[in-house]
Motif scaffolding. Sequence first.
Motif, PDB file in Angstrom:
ATOM      1  N   UNK A  42      38.083   5.198 -56.435  1.00 13.34           N
ATOM      2  CA  UNK A  42      38.997   6.176 -55.837  1.00 13.34           C
ATOM      3  C   UNK A  42      38.405   7.577 -55.924  1.00 13.34           C
ATOM      4  N   UNK A  43      37.707   7.848 -57.008  1.00 11.02           N
ATOM      5  CA  UNK A  43      37.093   9.170 -57.195  1.00 11.02           C
ATOM      6  C   UNK A  43      36.054   9.430 -56.108  1.00 11.02           C
ATOM      7  N   UNK A  44      35.210   8.427 -55.839  1.00 10.64           N
ATOM      8  CA  UNK A  44      34.181   8.596 -54.809  1.00 10.64           C
ATOM      9  C   UNK A  44      34.804   8.745 -53.423  1.00 10.64           C
ATOM     10  N   UNK A  45      35.860   7.980 -53.153  1.00 11.60           N
ATOM     11  CA  UNK A  45      36.515   8.091 -51.850  1.00 11.60           C
ATOM     12  C   UNK A  45      37.209   9.441 -51.701  1.00 11.60           C
ATOM     13  N   UNK A  46      37.753   9.959 -52.806  1.00 12.54           N
ATOM     14  CA  UNK A  46      38.356  11.297 -52.762  1.00 12.54           C
ATOM     15  C   UNK A  46      37.300  12.350 -52.452  1.00 12.54           C
ATOM     16  N   UNK A  47      36.091  12.142 -52.963  1.00 14.96           N
ATOM     17  CA  UNK A  47      35.003  13.083 -52.679  1.00 14.96           C
ATOM     18  C   UNK A  47      34.623  13.040 -51.201  1.00 14.96           C
ATOM     19  N   UNK A  85      38.613  -2.594 -50.413  1.00 12.82           N
ATOM     20  CA  UNK A  85      37.853  -1.927 -49.354  1.00 12.82           C
ATOM     21  C   UNK A  85      38.727  -1.665 -48.132  1.00 12.82           C
ATOM     22  N   UNK A  86      39.525  -2.654 -47.755  1.00 13.67           N
ATOM     23  CA  UNK A  86      40.415  -2.483 -46.607  1.00 13.67           C
ATOM     24  C   UNK A  86      41.382  -1.328 -46.857  1.00 13.67           C
ATOM     25  N   UNK A  87      41.957  -1.286 -48.038  1.00 14.18           N
ATOM     26  CA  UNK A  87      42.890  -0.207 -48.379  1.00 14.18           C
ATOM     27  C   UNK A  87      42.195   1.150 -48.338  1.00 14.18           C
ATOM     28  N   UNK A  88      40.964   1.197 -48.865  1.00 17.32           N
ATOM     29  CA  UNK A  88      40.216   2.456 -48.882  1.00 17.32           C
ATOM     30  C   UNK A  88      39.911   2.929 -47.462  1.00 17.32           C
TER      31      UNK A  88
END
Length: 212
Positions: free
Chosen positions: A10-15, A164-167
């Motif tokens: 989640x941290x990487x996706x937030x970035x 992955x789908x959710x992200x």
Amino acid sequence: MSTAQAEISTILMDKVADWLTQSALAGDALETLVRGFCERLAAAGLPLKRVHLSFSMLHPLYDALGFTWLRGQGMEVEGFRKQDGVHSDRFLTSPYYHLLSNKLDHLRRRLDPSMPSEFPVFDDLRLMGVTDYMAFVHPFNGNTSQGMMGSWSTDSASGFSESMISALLRIQNHLAIATKMAVLTKLADNMMTTYLGGDAGRRVLDGQIKRG
């Protein structure tokens, strides 16, 4: 793929989402934004083989602008236009047309080599080793004639995990906001260039030429 690998940070996706915001505020060109986004998604751990994004455009030569990113090969840009106001067979037999016709926001398909292809594009994707595919439609301002369509493909043997789908579904909202700003900037540039000429149009947009 292990459970740890299937879970997306989640941290990487937030970035990635933060980068989209900064890129949009900086006024980055649409192509720069899309390329940087795809590269950062892959770096965040998503096993993407192919990303395709298409945007409706008000342009004298084409109706839509498409970007296809392939892992290890970079990105291609393609302009699409209707012939005599009619969509091409390529579009009419695509997952995108299926989504629009059925008022769906996304669809996901596992590409089983033993099963017939639901859409012609799946034949091409199978040759690339794609195992899982998700397409989506994201209108701008509720207007289905202006917006973003796209697809995510992976060649991972286990396909996309639920994480992955959710992200991907979450990041699409951030992508839509950022690309909408870039598209509107490009539309303004196209209109100014068409009616005022390249140099004068750019000077108006830059604030060098003012009314009165």
